[in-house]
Design an enzyme around this catalytic site. Structure first.
Site, PDB file in Angstrom:
ATOM      1  N   CYS A 273     -11.295  -6.454   6.411  1.00 11.09           N
ATOM      2  CA  CYS A 273     -11.686  -5.051   6.287  1.00 11.09           C
ATOM      3  C   CYS A 273     -10.629  -4.126   6.895  1.00 11.09           C
ATOM      4  O   CYS A 273      -9.568  -3.971   6.327  1.00 11.09           O
ATOM      5  CB  CYS A 273     -13.074  -4.840   6.903  1.00 11.09           C
ATOM      6  SG  CYS A 273     -13.788  -3.269   6.412  1.00 11.09           S
TER       7      CYS A 273
ATOM      8  N   HIS B 192     -16.108  -8.882   3.759  1.00 18.68           N
ATOM      9  CA  HIS B 192     -16.525  -9.509   5.018  1.00 18.68           C
ATOM     10  C   HIS B 192     -16.936 -10.960   4.840  1.00 18.68           C
ATOM     11  O   HIS B 192     -18.104 -11.244   4.621  1.00 18.68           O
ATOM     12  CB  HIS B 192     -17.687  -8.728   5.637  1.00 18.68           C
ATOM     13  CG  HIS B 192     -17.283  -7.392   6.151  1.00 18.68           C
ATOM     14  ND1 HIS B 192     -16.860  -7.192   7.446  1.00 18.68           N
ATOM     15  CD2 HIS B 192     -17.179  -6.194   5.540  1.00 18.68           C
ATOM     16  CE1 HIS B 192     -16.533  -5.914   7.621  1.00 18.68           C
ATOM     17  NE2 HIS B 192     -16.716  -5.287   6.470  1.00 18.68           N
TER      18      HIS B 192
ATOM     19  N   GLU C  27     -17.357 -13.028   7.071  1.00 19.18           N
ATOM     20  CA  GLU C  27     -18.271 -13.418   8.160  1.00 19.18           C
ATOM     21  C   GLU C  27     -19.717 -13.045   7.832  1.00 19.18           C
ATOM     22  O   GLU C  27     -20.641 -13.458   8.526  1.00 19.18           O
ATOM     23  CB  GLU C  27     -17.832 -12.776   9.477  1.00 19.18           C
ATOM     24  CG  GLU C  27     -18.258 -11.329   9.700  1.00 19.18           C
ATOM     25  CD  GLU C  27     -17.435 -10.310   8.929  1.00 19.18           C
ATOM     26  OE1 GLU C  27     -16.568 -10.729   8.133  1.00 19.18           O
ATOM     27  OE2 GLU C  27     -17.663  -9.099   9.092  1.00 19.18           O
TER      28      GLU C  27
END
Lengths: 1095, 359
Positions: B251, B335, B337
């Site tokens: 990001c 993202h 994650e």
């Protein structure tokens, strides 16, 4: 770097061969567990093929569907979906590929059978989409568990057994309670819970009839049930289009469950854990296209079990498509043709990619619709086997709003979750613990009796989240009920406090009627309803229109898929007010008596409206339909068909007019009120509709026209009824207006029968009058489907029933063009039709039912709307009645078609499909109330081949050897005699119960005596022989209503159903069927597609 | 719901929305943004990328499963993405106070109150979202009584990264491989995903000069606001790239790496604020559904010759990742994650760890 991981996984099951010609299998007649959703998915698949320029061939005998309409598939075969017929079509057409995923379990099972017998290989064709091996991996429980074990995904501990002993042994090991499932069976057929050995013994005996393999599993009752709809392309790209959560915990079949989308009680971690697993599973199995993964999910941890994977489009996928706007079936078909998801566009936004997961900014609630009241003896409990006949989907921006909308949509006379007619329940605890079709209203009742959320949760295991929300509705109702009305002057304005409550009620989905009833209790009437509506409008408490755009407004999207909500402050749609909209009101939830045929009518009306340059606007809420596909119209309101909501929409749209004659009885019933409100009803006037609907008005009109009708009277005392009976004689057709239990109508053949029916099952009073009509025995029933313009007949079709009058027209086997009526009869029927059309000044579709005995013609019913048989006669005659009807309603000049039914050198037969197998304990007997769930239509060169085809298409088989006959009363015994002679001549072995056996012997037909079920000491007992599957066909004609007859007949009929032996209960139909299969064989049925007959 | 106090949301263009308060009764202001995610409000609210922003959720029914307890494993919160709520306010259609979940500790409303964050329900969040998406960025404030209770505040006017980044280096986990994580507002799941893979992680402040440290791989985190404030971080990254140790960014990390590679960033017409963003790897058929929350994107036309675009967004064609043609430097705009959002691309952590050669 990550190239290895990210490189596309090339699969070799799909060669690069070009696909030019594709065979698609439909799902046949609508039945419980397999309904309209497959018309929707099949239609989408065919649309995708058309877009590809591939030639499409469809096999589907369901003639009322949209997919079997002109212009959808290139060739349509109205043939049974059985390996035999499908192979015949393959041999004739030599398609390059076949699609098995769009016709439900019927198509899938047929496809697996063809694959296993090497047919696809023999004809060098490909299975497009998910490979058959992958299908088998999901369908066979053992293979499935093994497959998921390979990737350490947990399944429900399950033991596959093929004998009763093994089943008992497995159950002991797993520990009761257990659940039994039949492998390869649709909608949980033959499945159920067993708490002990005795229950298992009885269930297993039945279940083995549907499947050679049973699955014994540990029950996870009380766990959440969660589903994901997953799409995968051949490049291994995966998305989950939607997830859904069942309101009812595990243990209730998902088809019987209230379902919400998206899931409501899952955290991010849970949602994505199950999503990740679903994708892992789908990749491992090798799905190409669409599939559904069902989980059981522990409400106390993140533990889960995979329940099953459906490697095909399903009821859930149709729901997911409608819930999200993502066209799953269309995309699945494209993926089957070899595309990647990245090649396709999102068909709502038309600019973004089809590789994405819809974001919802609303909640949808699906609620099943049961019609258990239509069947005598049926068990009302709901569980792991499906019994519902339809469903609805409600959209809102609070759960309360969607739920209350939904409870109105199911059309059982309920106004929402509260303010309904008082429900009488003796034991609320029991009713909560053992759910029936009434469960949701039992919860409402329990709250009113002071039960807490926790108490109800303990008894039902429904997640507290749902119960809290339902409790909010009850609290609001109580606030309204207790509101001091003296404080509100509905003529004046300043009532801030009340307005807030009113607004909250609307945001929780209360209808104006519910609010009025809460305020005025028993004094509520139409007037008070209007008071609320007017007051609310004055105060600006109005619904807003929101779009379903698949991405929650993240990007701009031009979408015509709409719903109304009180949880919002601005319309998404800008209305032009140009009076160019034509609103078509749809048919609502499928139910017995109203299903896919009205969807076909609606879709064709929309088509015509659009072609004629108007803006076509649809209002409907049934997720199983094609009419609720936003591609079918210019604007789709997925919303209620109540007067309140339809008026909301009309006030927004300012339409040119509204069509109420396409969606069956629901919109038809709105005609008068809409007309009173000044709405332009297109076509036949509301006054005429009322004149046809109102028994008294219609009857006096017939008298005036000197048209004969069966004598009838509306009566309020038993005494009057007896007088009338004396006057016209028995049998009589008795229609009470208030029914305590059982069927709403009954034919009574003598005084005592009638007394029993009237005193036990109904109430007779001036408040609840009873309509008693003369019942004419051995009379033909004839149907007239027609379209008129300004009272002049434009087009008509006369069809006749195979059965004598007394069998509901929806359950009758119908022959078109009528073959066996006098020319004089036909002429008289036409004359009467013209007279009625003129008298009611009909413009649009209508249907009249006649009785004909000798040349005596009587009118029994007239509906000024499209009827169930419109698609059938339109397709047989190849004249689109609905297109003509819509044109005349739009005031567009039409030319009367020149083609006449007399010119046809083929015949069409429409046969009913019953779902008694699913309705445990229901008596599979036909009567004046409709019981069938679907129908097929077949075309033949003559009566015999058309009849045989249609009977095979609804699941009958040509018997091999043994036929059991118990032929009822004298008349039916005589009626069957010739057929029995024919059977004997053709080498069949006949078995008969006492009276029948004697009668046959006296008439020179040999048969073997079998004893009635209650004959304790007999050796050859009919029920034992049924259980041993000794018979290939059972003919049981009910004789009379004596106790012994009833029980014995019932036991024979019911066990025929439970042991999956073809059963016929009507003498005329039985003899027609016997004649057909004795005179011709399946091989004699020509493999010809629709156009080859009609062009 | 009548027991909730009336509250207003006022946008800088003068639009006023009336709703009911369910969080702290405290005026607040910031940039109003939205997310179309249907789950994950505890994760979003604690995501440092929402610093200075008032978050609108388009899914209408929020609060259903309450909020979990604050618990930790190895110094990392189990359920949240940082130690506090970063958003300055929450706007929903229908707030659900009667939550139901085995893992819930309290209601969303109580949690917001404890953290001094206002929450508004009863807002037409679809209408609000349509206004926000057209304006790209819109300031707003939440007021209870008077309109001038609080001034508009533009988070872009300050360096938000500096506000959310750690002040001192923090170490996590054990393992032979040592990773430096530049904390521009790192979500805790980045930490969890790395230490799960036996990494010795050293989280450093955004402007910390780590270039002299001994490490095996560099990880640049996500973070709030305009990447232009992080010139010093870009300098450090550029310097780090002189070594050939693996560099991975997420990001904000993608934007900073791109800047270090010579490219620039620009503000998107329609920001990506959802859990359903489709991305495709350039020149392949591999596609992924990703979680995203950003208003700036990389202008890949200015990338140096040695670099190439790696992923693109399938909806609007904007850049979703870059990589060096020969060296192990790469980053993604989305993202991997997750938390909240889909977990399709978590394999990047595996790959990053594999890329590090242990010396």
């Amino acid at each position: 770097m990550t190239d290895q991981i990210l490189a596309p996984k090339r699969e070799n099951f799909h060669s690069e061969r070009e696909i030019h010609k594709v065979l698609v299998l439909g799902s046949g007649a609508l039945k419980i567990g397999e309904a309209g959703e497959f018309d929707y998915s099949g239609s989408q698949a065919l649309k995708a093929l058309r877009e590809e320029g591939a030639e499409s061939i469809l096999i589907n005998p369901n003639i009322a569907t949209v997919q079997t309409s002109e212009g959808v598939a290139d060739k349509i075969y109205f043939l049974p979906i059985t390996p035999y017929f499908v192979e015949k079509v393959i041999a004739r057409e030599r398609p390059d590929g076949i699609m098995l995923a769009f016709g439900g379990q019927t198509a899938l099972n047929c496809g697996v059978a063809l694959y296993q017998s090497g047919v696809f290989e023999k004809y060098d064709m490909q299975v497009l989409g998910t490979p058959v091996q992958a299908i088998m991996d999901t369908e066979d429980r053992d293979l499935f568990v093994k497959k998921l074990d390979e990737i350490s995904v947990k399944t429900i501990q399950s033991v596959a057994v093929s004998t009763l002993d093994d089943a008992l042994h497995a159950a002991d090991r797993l520990g009761y309670p257990i659940i039994v499932r039949a492998a390869y069976a649709l909608g949980g057929l033959g499945s159920g819970f067993c708490n002990n050995e005795e229950e298992l013994r009885s269930l297993a005996a039945k279940a083995f009839n549907y499947s050679g393999q049973l699955l014994i599993e540990k029950s996870l009752k009380g766990w959440k049930e969660i589903e994901y709809e997953v799409v995968r392309d051949r490049y291994d790209n995966c998305i989950t289009v939607c997830n859904m959560e069942n309101f009812d915990p595990l243990g209730i079949h998902t088809g019987e469950s209230i379902v919400v989308a998206p899931s409501q009680t899952l955290t991010n971690s849970e949602y994505h854990k199950l999503r990740e697993l679903a994708i892992q599973i789908v990749r491992h199995i090798g799905i190409v296209g669409e599939c559904n993964v069902q989980y059981a999910f522990d409400p106390e941890s993140e533990d889960y079990r995979v329940i099953e994977v459906n490697a095909r489009l399903s009821r859930s996928s149709a729901l997911a498509s409608k819930a999200t706007g993502y066209p799953l079936a269309f995309v699945a078909a494209k993926l089957g043709m070899g595309y990647g998801l990245f090649d396709l566009k999102n068909s709502v936004t038309k600019s973004t990619s089809a590789f994405f997961e819809p974001a919802l900014d609303y909640i949808v609630v699906k609620i099943p619709r049961w019609d258990l009241g239509k069947f005598s003896g049926v068990s009302k409990e709901i569980g792991s086997s499906m019994k519902s006949v339809g469903e609805i989907m409600a959209i809102g921006r609070t759960f309360e709003e969607a739920m209350q909308k939904g409870l109105r949509m199911i059309g059982l006379g309920m106004h929402g979750f509260v303010e309904n007619k008082e429900l009488i329940i003796d034991d609320i605890d029991k009713a909560l613990r053992e759910p029936t079709d009434q469960r949701i209203f039992v919860i409402s009742k329990a709250f009113r009796k002071g039960y807490t959320v926790d108490q109800i949760h303990e008894l039902t295991k429904i997640d507290r989240w749902f119960l809290h929300k339902l409790h909010h509705i009850v609290l609001t109702a109580e606030t309204l009920e207790e509101y001091p009305l003296s404080l509100v002057d509905f003529e004046k304005n300043e009532h801030n406090d009340f307005d807030k409550i009113l607004k909250r009620a609307k945001q929780q989905g209360f209808s104006d009627f519910q609010i009025a009833r809460a305020l005025w209790k028993e004094q509520v009437d139409d007037e008070s309803f209007s008071v609320i509506r007017n007051y609310r409008k004055k105060k600006g408490i109005l619904p807003v229109v929101k779009q379903i755009d698949t991405l929650a407004a993240e990007y701009p999207a031009q979408t015509n898929y709409l719903y109304l909500t009180y949880n919002g402050s601005e319309n998404d749609v800008h209305y032009l007010g140009d009076y160019r909209s034509v609103i078509v009101l749809g048919s609502g939830a499928y139910r017995i008596g109203s299903s896919v045929e009205f969807d076909w009518c609606s879709v064709n009306a929309l088509d015509t409206v659009r072609k004629e340059g108007f803006r076509s606007v649809m209002v409907n809420y049934n997720p199983e339909t094609v009419s609720t596909d936003y591609d079918m119209c210019d604007r789709l309101y997925f919303d209620e068909l109540t007067y309140e909501r339809v008026m909301d929409i009309i006030e927004l749209e300012n339409p040119h007019g509204v069509i109420v004659s396409m969606g069956g009885q629901i919109p038809n019933n709105l005609a008068v009120r809409l007309d009173d409100a000044g709405v332009n009803i297109l076509g036949t006037s509301a006054k005429s509709i009322d004149n046809a609907e109102d028994r008294h008005k219609f009857s006096s009109m017939l008298d005036m026209l000197e048209i004969d009708q069966p004598r009838w009277r509306e009566l309020t005392t038993l005494n009057e009824i007896h007088h009338f009976a004396d006057e016209v004689g028995f049998p009589l057709l008795v229609r009470p207006s208030y029914v305590l239990s059982g069927a709403a109508m009954n034919v009574c053949s003598n005084k005592s029968e009638m007394e029993r029916f009237l005193t036990l099952a109904t109430e007779v009073s001036s408040k609840y009058p009873v309509v008693v009509s003369e019942f004419i025995e051995e009379s033909k029933e004839i149907e007239m489907d027609a379209v008129a313009q300004n009272g002049e007949l434009v087009v008509y079709a006369i069809s006749e029933h195979v059965e004598f009058a007394g069998v509901h027209s929806g359950d009758a086997t119908i022959l078109f063009p009528a073959q066996k009526i006098y020319v004089q009869t036909a002429r008289r029927i036409k004359q009467i039709t013209r007279q009625i059309a003129k008298a009611l000044n009909i413009t649009g579709p209508f249907n009249i039912q006649f009785l004909a005995k000798d040349n005596d013609i009587k009118v029994i019913e007239c509906n000024l709307r499209a009827s169930r048989s419109f698609p059938f006669v339109s397709k047989i005659l190849k004249i689109n009645f609905i297109e003509l009807a819509t044109k005349v309603m739009l005031d567009i000049p039409v030319v009367k078609p020149e083609k006449s039914a007399f010119d046809l050198d083929y015949v069409g037969i429409k046969a009913p499909q019953f779902s008694f197998t699913r309705l445990q304990k229901a008596d599979p007997v036909l009567g004046v109330d409709m019981a069938s769930t679907g129908e097929v239509g077949a075309i033949g060169n003559h009566f015999d081949d058309a009849l045989l085809t249609s009977m095979l298409a609804v699941g009958y088989r040509v018997p091999e050897k043994n036929i059991m006959i118990s032929s009822g009363g004298t008349k039916s015994k005589v009626a069957l005699l010739d057929a029995c002679r024919l059977l004997q001549k053709n080498g069949y072995a006949l078995y008969a119960t006492g009276g029948t056996q004697k009668f046959l012997e006296e008439n020179g037909v040999n048969s073997i005596f079998v004893a009635w079920p209650d004959d304790e000491n007999a050796t050859l007992k009919v029920n034992d022989m049924i259980a041993e599957k000794k018979f290939d066909l059972i003919i049981n004609i009910p004789k009379n209503l004596t106790e012994r007859e009833l029980t014995n007949g019932y036991r024979i009929r019911r066990s025929a159903i439970d042991y999956n032996i073809p059963l016929i209960t009507n003498a005329r139909l039985a003899s027609a069927f016997i004649n057909a299969f004795c005179r011709i064989t399946s091989e004699d049925i020509e493999i010809k597609h629709w156009k080859e007959y009609t062009d | 719901m009548h027991r909730y106090k009336p509250v207003r949301l006022i946008l800088e263009n003068g639009t006023v929305f009336h709703g009911q308060s369910f969080g702290a009764q405290k005026a607040s202001s910031g940039e109003v943004v939205f997310s179309t995610a249907m789950v994950g409000y505890p994760e979003s609210l604690t995501d440092p990328s929402y610093e200075g922003q008032i978050l609108t959720l388009t899914y209408p029914i929020i609060g259903n499963y309450g909020v979990p307890a604050q618990s930790e494993t190895d110094g990392v919160s189990d359920f949240f993405e940082s130690t506090r709520i970063h958003a300055s306010g929450l706007i929903v259609q229908d707030y659900c106070d009667d939550y139901s979940h085995w893992n819930a500790h309290q209601s969303l409303g109580d949690w917001l109150q404890q953290n001094g964050i206002p929450g508004i329900s009863g807002i037409d969040t679809r209408l609000l979202t349509k206004i926000l998406r057209e304006k790209g960025s819109m300031l707003g404030k939440i007021v209870f009584e008077k309109e001038n209770e609080i001034d508009f505040y533009d988070p872009e006017s300050e360096n938000l990264v500096a506000r959310v980044s750690c002040k001192e280096p923090v170490e996590y986990g054990h393992g032979e491989k040592k990773v430096v994580l530049i904390d521009c507002g790192a979500k805790l799941n980045i930490v969890r995903e790395l230490i799960k893979r036996n990494v010795h992680l050293i989280k450093v402040p955004w402007d910390y000069d780590f270039t002299g440290m001994d490490y095996d791989g560099l990880f640049i985190s996500n973070g709030p606001g305009n990447p232009d404030y992080c010139a010093i971080t870009v300098e450090h990254i550029r310097k780090a790239m002189q070594q050939d140790k693996p560099v991975f960014g997420i990001c904000m990390g993608n934007q900073l790496l791109a800047k270090a590679a010579g490219a620039n960033t620009y503000k998107l017409k329609y920001g990506h604020r959802s859990h359903n963003q489709p991305v495709r790897r350039v020149d392949s058929n591999a596609c992924f559904i990703t979680s995203q929350n950003h208003g700036y994107a990389v202008d890949e036309s200015l990338l140096g010759d040695e670099w190439e675009p790696w992923f693109i967004n399938m909806n609007d064609g904007t850049n979703e990742g870059i990589r060096h043609k020969t060296k192990p430097f790469f980053s993604v705009q989305f993202h991997p994650e997750a938390t909240g959002g889909p977990t399709d691309t978590q394999f990047f952590f595996e790959e990053f760890v594999k890329q590090m050669v242990v010396r």
